[in-house]
Structure formats: C-alpha cells, structure tokens
Write a protein that holds these residues in place. Structure first.
Motif, PDB file in Angstrom:
ATOM      1  N   ASP A 738      -3.516   6.643  23.115  1.00  0.00           N
ATOM      2  CA  ASP A 738      -2.314   6.641  23.687  1.00  0.00           C
ATOM      3  C   ASP A 738      -1.375   7.521  22.724  1.00  0.00           C
ATOM      4  N   ASN A 739      -1.972   8.423  21.941  1.00  0.00           N
ATOM      5  CA  ASN A 739      -1.377   9.389  21.173  1.00  0.00           C
ATOM      6  C   ASN A 739      -0.273   8.865  20.125  1.00  0.00           C
ATOM      7  N   SER A 740      -0.718   7.277  19.849  1.00  0.00           N
ATOM      8  CA  SER A 740       0.058   6.964  18.757  1.00  0.00           C
ATOM      9  C   SER A 740      -0.886   6.870  17.395  1.00  0.00           C
ATOM     10  N   LEU A 741      -0.366   6.502  16.268  1.00  0.00           N
ATOM     11  CA  LEU A 741      -0.886   6.648  15.029  1.00  0.00           C
ATOM     12  C   LEU A 741      -0.636   5.612  13.902  1.00  0.00           C
ATOM     13  N   PHE A 742      -1.721   4.625  13.836  1.00  0.00           N
ATOM     14  CA  PHE A 742      -1.585   3.553  12.898  1.00  0.00           C
ATOM     15  C   PHE A 742      -2.068   3.908  11.365  1.00  0.00           C
ATOM     16  N   LEU A 743      -1.489   3.674  10.471  1.00  0.00           N
ATOM     17  CA  LEU A 743      -1.728   4.288   9.105  1.00  0.00           C
ATOM     18  C   LEU A 743      -1.577   2.931   8.116  1.00  0.00           C
ATOM     19  N   ASP A 744      -2.771   2.508   7.572  1.00  0.00           N
ATOM     20  CA  ASP A 744      -2.735   1.429   6.682  1.00  0.00           C
ATOM     21  C   ASP A 744      -1.910   1.362   5.455  1.00  0.00           C
ATOM     22  N   ASN A 745      -1.923   2.769   5.051  1.00  0.00           N
ATOM     23  CA  ASN A 745      -1.111   2.988   4.045  1.00  0.00           C
ATOM     24  C   ASN A 745      -0.363   4.320   3.982  1.00  0.00           C
ATOM     25  N   LEU A 746       0.842   4.669   4.406  1.00  0.00           N
ATOM     26  CA  LEU A 746       1.361   6.014   4.611  1.00  0.00           C
ATOM     27  C   LEU A 746       1.445   6.772   3.347  1.00  0.00           C
ATOM     28  N   PRO A 747       0.709   7.729   3.422  1.00  0.00           N
ATOM     29  CA  PRO A 747       0.485   8.635   2.136  1.00  0.00           C
ATOM     30  C   PRO A 747       1.953   9.212   1.726  1.00  0.00           C
ATOM     31  N   GLU A 748       2.136   9.601   0.497  1.00  0.00           N
ATOM     32  CA  GLU A 748       3.466  10.188   0.219  1.00  0.00           C
ATOM     33  C   GLU A 748       3.645  11.846   0.568  1.00  0.00           C
ATOM     34  N   GLY A 749       2.184  12.240   0.551  1.00  0.00           N
ATOM     35  CA  GLY A 749       2.219  13.802   0.775  1.00  0.00           C
ATOM     36  C   GLY A 749       2.040  14.124   2.085  1.00  0.00           C
ATOM     37  N   PRO A 750       2.221  15.423   2.672  1.00  0.00           N
ATOM     38  CA  PRO A 750       2.075  15.851   4.097  1.00  0.00           C
ATOM     39  C   PRO A 750       0.740  15.426   4.566  1.00  0.00           C
ATOM     40  N   LEU A 751       0.694  15.305   5.903  1.00  0.00           N
ATOM     41  CA  LEU A 751      -0.362  15.079   6.778  1.00  0.00           C
ATOM     42  C   LEU A 751      -0.560  16.164   7.748  1.00  0.00           C
ATOM     43  N   PHE A 752      -1.782  16.262   8.284  1.00  0.00           N
ATOM     44  CA  PHE A 752      -2.134  17.400   9.146  1.00  0.00           C
ATOM     45  C   PHE A 752      -3.055  16.718  10.233  1.00  0.00           C
ATOM     46  N   SER A 753      -2.956  17.257  11.522  1.00  0.00           N
ATOM     47  CA  SER A 753      -3.864  16.970  12.813  1.00  0.00           C
ATOM     48  C   SER A 753      -3.884  18.259  13.448  1.00  0.00           C
ATOM     49  N   GLN A 754      -4.186  18.064  14.751  1.00  0.00           N
ATOM     50  CA  GLN A 754      -4.422  19.306  15.702  1.00  0.00           C
ATOM     51  C   GLN A 754      -3.828  18.803  17.302  1.00  0.00           C
ATOM     52  N   ARG A 755      -3.493  19.794  17.830  1.00  0.00           N
ATOM     53  CA  ARG A 755      -3.016  19.587  19.176  1.00  0.00           C
ATOM     54  C   ARG A 755      -4.223  19.706  20.194  1.00  0.00           C
ATOM     55  N   SER A 756      -3.968  19.624  21.533  1.00  0.00           N
ATOM     56  CA  SER A 756      -5.083  19.463  22.352  1.00  0.00           C
ATOM     57  C   SER A 756      -5.694  20.861  22.331  1.00  0.00           C
ATOM     58  N   ASP A 757      -5.019  21.926  22.220  1.00  0.00           N
ATOM     59  CA  ASP A 757      -5.564  23.329  22.012  1.00  0.00           C
ATOM     60  C   ASP A 757      -6.500  23.483  20.939  1.00  0.00           C
ATOM     61  N   GLY A 758      -6.662  22.609  20.021  1.00  0.00           N
ATOM     62  CA  GLY A 758      -7.373  22.878  18.806  1.00  0.00           C
ATOM     63  C   GLY A 758      -6.475  23.498  17.718  1.00  0.00           C
ATOM     64  N   SER A 759      -5.233  23.866  17.859  1.00  0.00           N
ATOM     65  CA  SER A 759      -4.320  24.263  16.837  1.00  0.00           C
ATOM     66  C   SER A 759      -3.883  23.388  15.670  1.00  0.00           C
ATOM     67  N   ARG A 760      -3.692  23.744  14.614  1.00  0.00           N
ATOM     68  CA  ARG A 760      -3.461  22.580  13.531  1.00  0.00           C
ATOM     69  C   ARG A 760      -2.088  22.478  13.504  1.00  0.00           C
ATOM     70  N   CYS A 761      -1.511  21.295  13.409  1.00  0.00           N
ATOM     71  CA  CYS A 761      -0.015  21.032  13.132  1.00  0.00           C
ATOM     72  C   CYS A 761       0.063  20.000  12.037  1.00  0.00           C
ATOM     73  N   ALA A 762       1.308  20.117  11.643  1.00  0.00           N
ATOM     74  CA  ALA A 762       1.799  18.974  10.581  1.00  0.00           C
ATOM     75  C   ALA A 762       2.671  17.839  11.125  1.00  0.00           C
ATOM     76  N   ILE A 763       2.410  16.800  10.626  1.00  0.00           N
ATOM     77  CA  ILE A 763       3.108  15.532  11.082  1.00  0.00           C
ATOM     78  C   ILE A 763       4.206  15.413  10.240  1.00  0.00           C
ATOM     79  N   GLU A 764       5.540  15.314  10.762  1.00  0.00           N
ATOM     80  CA  GLU A 764       6.739  15.068  10.283  1.00  0.00           C
ATOM     81  C   GLU A 764       7.274  13.876  10.807  1.00  0.00           C
ATOM     82  N   LEU A 765       7.905  13.150   9.863  1.00  0.00           N
ATOM     83  CA  LEU A 765       8.657  11.783  10.325  1.00  0.00           C
ATOM     84  C   LEU A 765      10.059  12.113  10.899  1.00  0.00           C
ATOM     85  N   VAL A 766      10.447  11.797  12.135  1.00  0.00           N
ATOM     86  CA  VAL A 766      11.697  11.916  12.492  1.00  0.00           C
ATOM     87  C   VAL A 766      12.752  10.757  12.031  1.00  0.00           C
ATOM     88  N   THR A 767      11.706   9.473  11.870  1.00  0.00           N
ATOM     89  CA  THR A 767      12.533   8.274  11.516  1.00  0.00           C
ATOM     90  C   THR A 767      12.032   8.062   9.974  1.00  0.00           C
TER      91      THR A 767
END
Length: 786
Positions: A738-767
C-alpha cells in the motif's frame, strides 16, 4: 499475507550464509525485483575490530562480552571465553587459536543481530560443558540498614519514645568478604549499642572450606554459637546453607506490623510480618542457651512480646557435615576473655548415618562431644548428641566439676500434608556450658539453668479442614522453676473469606521476671478486588477483649496503605493508619494511632547502598554477601527487574543491585510488560552462578527504538515491494504493497529506495521525528525524491 511471507524470508536470511541464494521467480511473483535476492543473501555483519556484544545462548542472556570480529565480520572465540560461557571449545576449529570458529560440521549456530549489538547462539545439549563455571571477581562497598522509631504521647504527662537500628557495613574485594554488623536501641535516655560481628571471610573451594577471621560466632558443627575474636575454618557446604549459627523461628502475631528478635539483651533483626503465623529466617543467634524475645508492634502502636526457647527454633534438617572444622580465639561478650580452641571432624558418613566428634580446650576448661544424624526412614531423621564438660582450678582440686549435656531431635514429614518434629535436652547439675568455656566456672546447678527441656511441633494441612500448626515447649530448671509455652494456629479459606485463629500461652518478660500469659485471637479478611482487602479481628489478652476492623489497599508494587479502628474493653475506640512506600532507593513506612489516652507515631526505613565501579546505587533490599550490579547500558529508570531477592527497579543511571545465592543458578528477568513501548531489552533474562563473595556485573542492554510508520505523498512514493537501504547499502526494510513503510528502528542517516520506473530516490521526512516515550510507534509523512 505477502508482507508476512517476505518478513519471514528476511528473518531467515539474517542467519543464512552469504553465498546462499533465493528463488528470484518466487520473489518476482510477490512483487519484488530481482535485486532482492542479492540483498537477502547479504546478511548484516559486524565491522572488523572489538565490539561490546550481548551474548545469548539457547535463549538465555549471558551478558555483555568484548568480542573480536575478523575482516569478514565473523566473531572470533577463544578457549577461556567459551569455557566461561559453558561451551565445549572442542566443537570449534582450532587452526587459529586466537580466532576459534565453529567447524563446517559443528552443531553450534550463530546469528548476528548488528542493530542490537548481540550474537545469538544455538548450542546442542552435548556441546555444553557439564562443569559449572562460577562468576568471580569484582569490588564494591556496601551498607545495609533497618531503622525504626516509635513515639508515644499521653494526654497527661510527658511523652516517651523508642528507637532501633540494625546495620551492616562492609566490602567485597575479589571474593574476600568484609562485614561488620551492629545494633542500636534506645528507650527514652537509655541507650544500648552492640557490635554483633566484624570479620573477613573467604571461601576455599579447593579445600571445601570457608575461612573467617575477626569477631565471629563459631560455626563448628558441634560447638556452634560461641562468640569469640579469632579465626575459624569450617566446611563451605555449611555456610552454603546459610547455617552460620542461624535459626528459623515460627512466630504468631495477631495483626500485621513489625517484629523485633532479641537474645541476651541484644537486638538481632527486625522483620515486617503479616497477621497469623510467620516464618522468620536468617536469624544469627548469639548463643544456644538464651531464649529469644519477640517484640511485635502493630499499626495502632500496640506492643506485644513473647519468649521462645532456643530449643524451639528450627534448624536446617539434614545429615550433619562430615568435614573438618578448626576454631581458635578469645571469648567475647563474656566477663572474662579466655583463649579457646575447638575443632571437629567427621568419622563416618553414608546415606543412613553421619557421625562427627569434637573437642574444646580453654583455660581450666575442656569439653568433648559427639553428634550423630540417623536417617530412620526415607523421610524421618533423628539427631543425637552428647557434650561432656570438665571445669577445674589447679589450686583447688575439690572444685573440679564434671557434667554432661544431652540432646535428641526427631523430624518426620509423614506426608505432604502432615509433618512432626520433637526435641529434648538435659543438663546435669555440674555441667558448664561451652559458650562460657569456663569463664565463670559456674555450673548449671549454681546458676539455676535449665535442667530439662522439651519441644514439639506439628503441621497439618487439608483442603477442607485448612492448615493447623502447633509448637510448644516445657522447661524445668535446677532452681525448681518450670515454664510452659505453646502456640496453636489455624487458618482456612471459606469462599472469599480467609479465617485465622490463634491461641498462645507463653512466658512474657516483665521487670526481669517471667510470668505466664494467655493470648487468643480470631481474625478474618475479605478480598474486595483490585488489591483491596477488608479485615476484622477479636483479641483476648489475659481477659482483656478488643475488637477491630481495617481496610488495606495495595495500590501497586511500590505503595500500600491501611486504615483501622479498634475498641478495647472499658475504653474508647482508637483509630490507626499506616503506609509503606517501596521505591528504587529505599523502603519507607510510617503510621499513627490515636486512643483516649495516647497518640503514637511510628516510622521506619530499610534498604541498602552499594558503591561500585559505575558509582553509587541504592536499593530497597538488603545486600547479601554475594551480589551483582545490573546495568541497562543506558539511562532508563524505573525498569522493573525480578530477582531472587525480590523486585527491584533501575535508578536514574540504569543500575540496580541484586543479591545472589552463592554456588547456585540465579535467574534475573526484566518485566517486559512494564517496559515503555519504545524500549526493548533483547532476551530480558539472564542466569548467573556466582562464587561466594563475587560482585558480578550484569549488562542487560536496553535500547530506545524509533519505530515509525511512514506514509508517502501522492506522486512521491516508492514502488511497492522495493527494498529500502541505508547509506552503507545495507537492507533496512521493504515498502509495503500500500506504499507505506514500517521501520522497526528508524536510522539516523539517509535512506534510499526506488520508484516504479526503477530509478533511485531518497526518502525524506516531511514530519520530523520526535521522541514520545511510551508510544509504540510514530506516524510520519515522507516523500521519496530523485
């Protein structure tokens, strides 16, 4: 379902070899890309070097050890470390002695949990060492205290008060135990201070013995209870039972309160007691002749006292030890401090009988004794002993006195419900007690001591009839006086109502004279739920009848209070209240009562403190001769820890003190249900088998986890099933369908994932993340940007 399956695969992957591959077609059908197989195959590893690591073996926490990891991130083991952990080193590859590793066919499995700094080992039963590895070492200073004050203010005239304090100070240094025990009491301006003992002690397991030096009480199996200044070496198994002249008393009290145990005018110990029959343990007797004086105080300020003969005290029932004991020193707590030497040894021992003999020598005094324990049946044990005394003066042979002391005892647990016990003793007229060792040269006939004494006890329990206990004694003295005392108690539950009936006839002390007194009571209690209780009672004290009722409320493990009222015959009603507060530093109690003639107050504090390598830690429990310092590896206060000595709580620095039983396995457990939602303690349970006198540091790491549920803004979300990695490229989690992400322990540093087209993206917290103690997870919004 798909989410649960992939989480299961991920957990399994953490313990898999790096070369292991996964079915890419299966992962693709689940919606995950082909790179997931490589990510799952790359189990997380520690970085090369030395790391403090929590070791868990077969689900049992073994504490923190510094582990060396090689360049591949694999742990290196050494033979001493494996032996300390109880693992057979022969199950490891010894090609590199400094870095042992499980062989290819080893039945030792190791899982690395880098995020929790822990290693979890699964070890087959036959790979565990049978020889017990005792925890040793450590240094600390200790203080134990138990203080009480009672103050009475009559409406007419001046008030008066009484105070008592028992304390113990000492140190533990590399299995050496240093202790000094004192007691203080005062009544108005009359004060009394006594030093009970002051010694240094060390166990010598290679000789199965214990060495003790200083102001001691002899622990010789035959000549026990003699107070002297000197040294003794006694069998270690005797001290392991805690039988260094310690006794157990069964005391019947009508109402809950406190009880003081006195002997020879010296305060030995103070206890908190409940209404009914109470078993008081760990009482170090001054000698084996003087009776015990029991002084009890209830919440209303009422005071009762009773006398219990030494013969009525319960020793540990076992076949006597057959080791060798040697004691030498000078008498103390007597008029003359003569030198004395004594010793005993076992001459015969099997499963049926144990026989020991001993001798004692002092100035103008000698004694010889034998003692036997005979197992008459599987459950019935009899003890027999005789002591011969010879006191003389070299210049006056006609003053030579020879006497004998004989004692017999029987203990019989007939069934699980019924047990019987009995004992008898006899002193001849010219017998001189070994505790005086001839210092007074006065015989039993001269002092009017007890000629013959008898004691008996019965305990019976039945589902319908309840529990009945009886103990009694009768004494005949050489001066012609007799004394009889007994205690009879009965208790039963009738539905929700608990009934207790007590009857007592005992010798009470008044102006140094003994007089008989009769006391009877009936009380009941009704639980009201939520740790609330209603109780009532009727007492008859030498014809004076009183009735009362009370309400008790145990709010939680730390706080309890009560309120009661009583009507005594021909007197106005009295009211009383009391409260007890147990915190991580101490246990405080107090109360007050008011009657037509007197207002009384009482207050008390008990607990201890330990100064160790990490600082000063207070505890509401007394610290024993062997103990540990629990550290949560972080500043988490008020974490509830269940220990063999009772519940304790961590202080502001995350430390707590726990007393151990030496030479035995002790289990300590974190109450996971009382932890804040955002705190985890991996394992949460640890077993410790300590050497006597050891100060064992136990680290049970507590981690504050940053659980977070991330929801993404539309158009800026990662692809369902895509992996989430940190800056080092380690797998952290997977995006849910459902496009959500549950983290058992949110790391201090940056996190990376990928879009539907396979391109790399960085996860940024809005809240932004904010720590909210006690919450299971935080709900945050985020976006995955290019």
């Amino acid at each position: 379902m798909k989410k649960i399956l992939i989480i299961t695969i991920f957990i399994y992957a953490a313990g898999s070899a790096a070369t292991e591959k996964f079915d890419q077609d299966m992962l693709k059908e689940l919606g995950y890309d082909a790179s997931t197989s490589d990510l799952l195959s790359e189990a997380a590893h520690f970085l090369p070097g030395d790391h403090p690591t929590n070791i868990i073996i077969n689900k049992q926490n073994k504490g923190i050890r510094v582990i060396t990891f090689d360049q591949a991130g694999s742990p290196c083991w050494t033979e001493p470390l494996l032996s300390q952990l109880g693992i057979d080193p022969s199950r490891f590859d010894h090609r590199d002695p400094a870095c042992l590793k499980p062989g290819a066919d080893s039945d030792v499995r190791i899982e690395q949990h880098v995020e929790r700094s822990s290693l979890e080992l699964q070890v087959a039963a036959d790979a565990l060492l049978n020889e017990v590895q005792y925890a040793t070492g450590g240094k600390a200073l200790i203080v134990n205290y138990d203080a009480r004050r009672y103050q009475y203010q009559p409406r007419a005239g001046s008030g008066y008060y009484s105070e008592t304090l028992t304390s113990e100070v000492g140190a533990n240094i590399e299995q050496w135990i240093f202790r000094s025990g004192q007691s203080y009491s005062s009544f108005d301006n009359q004060r009394n201070f006594s030093r009970l003992y002051s010694y240094a002690q060390r166990s010598l397991p290679e000789w199965s013995s214990m060495l003790q030096i200083g102001e001691i009480t002899s622990a010789d199996p035959i000549f026990s209870g003699i107070a002297l200044t000197g040294a003794q070496m006694t069998p270690e198994n005797a001290s392991q039972r805690g039988s260094l002249n310690q006794v157990i008393l069964d005391v019947l009290v009508a109402q809950a309160g406190t009880v003081e145990v006195w002997q020879g005018g010296i305060l030995l110990k103070t206890f908190s007691v409940d209404a009914g029959m109470n078993t008081l343990t760990g009482i170090s007797a001054i000698n084996q002749q003087d009776d015990f004086l029991i002084v009890s105080y209830d919440a209303a300020g009422g005071r009762q006292q009773q006398s219990i003969p030494y013969i009525q005290a319960r020793p540990v029932v076992t076949l006597i030890e057959t080791g060798t004991s040697l004691v030498a020193g000078r008498l103390r707590l007597t008029e003359n401090q003569y030198p004395v030497m004594m010793g005993s040894t076992g001459v015969f021992h099997n499963n049926i009988m144990a026989l020991s003999v001993g001798a004692l020598a002092s100035e103008d005094y000698q004694a010889a004794a034998w003692r036997a324990g005979i197992r008459l049946s599987e459950h019935m044990l009899a003890t027999l002993s005789q002591t011969y005394s010879f006191a003389h003066k070299a210049s006056r042979e006609r003053n030579n006195k020879q006497g004998i002391y004989q004692q017999a005892g029987l203990n019989l647990p007939v069934t699980d419900r019924l047990s019987l016990s009995g004992s008898a003793s006899y002193r001849s007229r010219d017998y001189v007690d070994t505790s005086s060792s001839g210092s007074s040269k006065k015989t039993a006939g001269d002092t009017g001591q007890i000629k013959a004494q008898y004691a008996a006890g019965v305990s019976y329990s039945h589902a319908s009839l309840g529990t009945v206990t009886f103990s009694g004694s009768q004494s005949h003295a050489w001066n012609g006086s007799d004394a009889t005392g007994y205690t009879l108690g009965w208790g039963r539950s009738l539905g929700r109502v608990n009934l207790n009936l007590g009857l007592q006839k005992n010798r009470l002390s008044s102006d140094l004279r003994y007089e008989d007194s009769h006391y009877a009571y009936l009380n009941f209690s009704v639980p009201l739920g939520n740790n609330k209780n209603l109780r009532g009672w009727v007492n008859n004290n030498n014809g004076q009848v009183s009735t009362g009722a009370g309400y008790d409320h145990t709010v939680n493990d730390k706080f309890a209070w009560s309120l009661s009222g009583e009507q005594r015959q021909h007197k106005e009603a009295s009211l009383a209240s009391s409260a007890t507060w147990t915190n991580k530093y101490t246990q405080l109690s107090g109360g007050m009562s008011r009657s037509e003639s007197t207002t009384s107050y009482n207050a008390g504090a008990r607990g201890g403190a330990v100064w160790h390598s990490d600082g000063l830690t207070f505890t509401p429990r007394a610290t024993g001769d062997t103990f540990g310092i629990i550290s949560l590896n972080s500043d988490h206060p008020d974490v509830e820890i269940r220990t063999p000595g009772g519940v304790v709580w961590s202080d502001r620095s995350g430390h707590a003190v726990v007393s151990w039983t030496a030479w035995q396995k002790n289990t300590v457990q974190i109450n996971q249900h009382r932890l804040p939602e955002n705190v985890e303690v991996p394992g949460g349970i640890i077993d410790v088998t300590p050497y006597r006198g050891a100060v064992v540091p136990v680290v049970m790491p507590a981690f504050s986890v940053r659980r977070a549920l991330l929801t993404f803004q539309e158009g800026e979300e990662p692809a369902p099933g895509s992996p989430v990695k940190n800056a080092e490229g380690s797998l952290v989690a997977f995006v849910n369908e459902d496009n959500s992400l549950f983290l058992d322990n949110l790391p201090e540093g940056p996190l990376f994932s990928q879009r539907s087209d396979g391109s790399r993206c960085a996860i940024e917290l809005v809240t932004p993340w904010t720590s909210t103690p006690g919450t299971l997870y935080a709900s945050l919004t985020a976006r995955c940007v290019m």
